[in-house]
Design a protein around this motif. Structure first.
Motif, PDB file in Angstrom:
ATOM      1  N   GLY A 163       0.792  -1.219   0.000  1.00 58.71           N
ATOM      2  CA  GLY A 163       0.000   0.000   0.000  1.00 58.71           C
ATOM      3  C   GLY A 163       0.833   1.281   0.000  1.00 58.71           C
ATOM      4  O   GLY A 163       0.309   2.362  -0.242  1.00 58.71           O
ATOM      5  N   ILE A 164       2.126   1.180   0.287  1.00 60.73           N
ATOM      6  CA  ILE A 164       2.983   2.383   0.252  1.00 60.73           C
ATOM      7  C   ILE A 164       3.268   2.732  -1.199  1.00 60.73           C
ATOM      8  O   ILE A 164       3.667   1.874  -1.985  1.00 60.73           O
ATOM      9  N   HIS A 165       3.036   3.986  -1.523  1.00 61.37           N
ATOM     10  CA  HIS A 165       3.242   4.414  -2.900  1.00 61.37           C
ATOM     11  C   HIS A 165       4.705   4.258  -3.302  1.00 61.37           C
ATOM     12  O   HIS A 165       5.593   4.643  -2.560  1.00 61.37           O
ATOM     13  N   ASN A 166       4.946   3.729  -4.486  1.00 62.25           N
ATOM     14  CA  ASN A 166       6.323   3.511  -4.923  1.00 62.25           C
ATOM     15  C   ASN A 166       7.102   4.818  -5.097  1.00 62.25           C
ATOM     16  O   ASN A 166       8.326   4.812  -5.043  1.00 62.25           O
ATOM     17  N   ASP A 167       6.379   5.933  -5.315  1.00 56.54           N
ATOM     18  CA  ASP A 167       7.063   7.221  -5.480  1.00 56.54           C
ATOM     19  C   ASP A 167       7.922   7.562  -4.266  1.00 56.54           C
ATOM     20  O   ASP A 167       9.029   8.082  -4.391  1.00 56.54           O
ATOM     21  N   TYR A 168       7.404   7.258  -3.081  1.00 54.97           N
ATOM     22  CA  TYR A 168       8.180   7.483  -1.849  1.00 54.97           C
ATOM     23  C   TYR A 168       9.533   6.810  -1.950  1.00 54.97           C
ATOM     24  O   TYR A 168      10.574   7.395  -1.691  1.00 54.97           O
ATOM     25  N   ILE A 169       9.468   5.524  -2.325  1.00 54.10           N
ATOM     26  CA  ILE A 169      10.680   4.716  -2.382  1.00 54.10           C
ATOM     27  C   ILE A 169      11.608   5.254  -3.464  1.00 54.10           C
ATOM     28  O   ILE A 169      12.802   5.477  -3.227  1.00 54.10           O
TER      29      ILE A 169
END
Lengths: 276, 295
Positions: A163-169
């Protein structure tokens, strides 16, 4: 779908009645633990003891000849360590299976999921032989290791990491952060509620585990609480008030933990189950 | 540069999943394979490796002529009924709890309590509650005029049913919570559309709620059925498989064979049978889901 007030009141009463039925065994347990032995089986049931014997009963359990407190301590030790290690292993694996892109990831994940279907009893005998051979039989380290590699924990946490957006990563990657820094600095803090859920569940499961201590421990000084209660029941055969006091003592910490973390647990299970 | 980066990504991937993989390999996969080999020998682990005798499939042949094992297997099949009953009751409670009740959170905690309580403690209480002569349940039944009260756990006709009732009681909370979450995920406009079509309550439940819940039901069915094969703690503590093996299950028979009677090879054959049967049932459900599960 608006519901009128009378309907709501009626269904609350119905649910309440069923709820009381659900609770009755616990209420009986609590009540019996605070009575003198002779009053335990009087009928009609004295839900509120006529003669209070709570202090005496609990004192007999906790400070009597039987090493109840020692078993309690063993359980705390095993459960806390299992929970801590299991969270580390599962959250790392969950991150690897969701946020690191590498070849073979899906195949490994499938293998992990398949092992979830294996009933633990189906591998009990070879596990037992392996443990004796490795010298892990009859010690706490071995018992702890048994519950540290949890598929269900990994699966649950992976649902949340996904559920964590890949953009963060990605943006952290561009800033030059390695996966380990992203994991500890970004990913884990973001899924803290899910980790709390899993921690509570793992705590409950380990605390209540009867099978593994039964098979993998032999020395009585190493016994966990569940084995202890069984032994206590054998020793005190007919003293149900004392057995109930021991049972209540075993359930209370779980109940406290569960009530404190109630929202987390219920949401976490729902997420893992529904979206799974 | 690119290949180096990809290589680095792969290495970090394996570092993250490494501890879990090693653990699963050592504690699950290797024992599983060893178990398959052990099922082909006649051996008891106390007597040392030199006493191990290869017997081929003999253990499996014996298995199908072993009355206790067949009884245990039969009981496992009966226990399967626990899953749909639990699901049905949980669904019913979930629908009521979902929006038509005060103090919803309190009820969730109450229904979840049996699930979080230790089996050992719970079994101790039920043993007393269901005691044939001085248990409160039979006292109550007698007081309302029931003549021949059942002996519950002590009666071969009622023991398995008693165990099943306790299992349902323990599992409802878990099923309930998952059903409530799933109910909340059903989009409102589906019901509104059904309202416009003039659908009644039952119609909406049958044509909107049930199909929308089917993936959840599938999840609960699969995990529930696997769960009925894993029920060891409750049987071991509550009945010890008795009376007269009336509540024995495969895992309990396996435990006794391996650790009380010390027949390592024979117990491993039971384990292999259990494994294959559980995989087979799970496969059946996967194959059958197309007929009733909507994604």
């Amino acid at each position: 779908m608006r519901t009128s007030q009378p309907v709501k009141i009626v269904s609350t009463v119905v649910m309440g009645a069923i709820g009381v039925l659900f609770l009755l065994p616990f209420l009986w347990m609590l009540s019996a633990s605070m009575k003198p032995e002779l009053d335990v089986f009087t009928y009609p049931i004295q839900w509120i003891p006529k003669t209070w014997h709570a202090v005496e009963n609990y004192k007999m359990v906790w400070a009597g000849d039987f090493p109840f407190a020692h078993y309690y301590w063993n359980s705390i030790k095993v459960t806390v360590l299992t929970t801590a290690i299991s969270i580390m292993v599962s959250s790392m694996a969950a991150y690897g299976f969701s946020k690191v892109r590498f070849k073979g990831r899906e195949a490994w994940f499938l293998l992990v999921l398949v092992t979830f279907m294996v009933p633990s009893q189906a591998i009990l005998v070879p596990q037992f032989l392996l443990y004796r051979w490795l010298g892990l039989f009859d010690n706490h380290a071995g018992l702890i290791l048994l519950n540290c590699f949890s598929v269900i924990g990994t699966f649950l946490l992976r649902q949340f990491f996904l559920g964590i957006h890949n953009d963060y990563i990605e943006s952290a990657r561009i800033d030059g952060a390695g996966h380990f820094r992203i994991f500890t600095g970004i990913a884990v803090p973001l899924v803290r509620p899910a980790i709390a859920t899993y921690a509570i569940l793992r705590f409950i499961w380990t605390w209540n585990d009867y099978q593994n201590p039964l098979i993998f421990l032999r020395s009585e000084s190493l016994f966990t609480l569940q084995l202890g209660i069984r032994k206590f029941a054998d020793v005190n055969g007919e003293f149900y008030s004392l057995i109930m006091a021991a049972a209540v003592s075993a359930i209370v910490p779980l109940l406290l933990i569960f009530i404190i973390g109630q929202k987390n647990v219920i949401e976490g299970i729902s997420m893992g189950g529904v979206k799974g | 540069m690119v290949t180096q980066k990809r290589w680095l990504e792969t290495v970090s991937g394996y570092i993250f999943i490494g501890p879990l993989l090693i653990g699963i390999m050592v504690l699950t996969v290797i024992p599983m394979m060893a178990g398959i080999l052990l099922s082909l020998v006649n051996w008891n682990f106390v007597s040392g490796l030199s006493q191990m005798k290869f017997v081929g499939l003999q253990n499996f042949v014996t298995l199908f002529h072993d009355d206790v094992f067949l009884k245990s297997f039969g009981n496992n099949i009966v226990l399967l009924a626990v899953v749909p009953v639990t699901m049905l009751l949980s669904l019913l409670l979930a629908v009521i709890l979902n929006n038509k009740v005060y103090w919803k959170d309190v009820f969730k905690v109450i229904y979840f309590m049996p699930y979080i309580s230790s089996v050992v403690a719970v079994a101790a209480v039920w043993q007393v509650l269901l005691h044939p002569s001085y248990g409160p349940v039979n006292h109550f039944l007698q007081s309302i005029g029931v003549q021949n009260v059942p002996k519950w756990l002590a009666d071969t006709h009622y023991s398995l049913v008693s165990v099943m009732m306790i299992m349902v009681w323990m599992q409802i909370g878990f099923n309930l919570i998952i059903y409530i979450a799933a109910l909340q995920n059903i989009p409102r406009d589906l019901y509104e559309a059904a309202d416009i079509d003039g659908a009644g309550v039952w119609h909406k439940f049958r044509n909107v709620t049930l199909p929308m819940l089917s993936p959840t039901s599938f999840f609960l069915l699969v995990t529930g059925i696997i769960g009925t094969f894993k029920v060891f703690d409750l049987i071991a503590v509550l009945t010890g498989g008795g009376p007269a093996n009336s509540t024995s299950v495969i895992v309990y028979d396996l435990y006794q064979t391996a650790f009380i009677h010390l027949k390592t090879g024979y117990a491993s054959a039971m384990a292999v049978f259990l494994l294959i049967f559980v995989l087979f049932l799970t496969f059946l459900q996967w194959a059958g889901q197309k007929k009733w599960v909507n994604y």
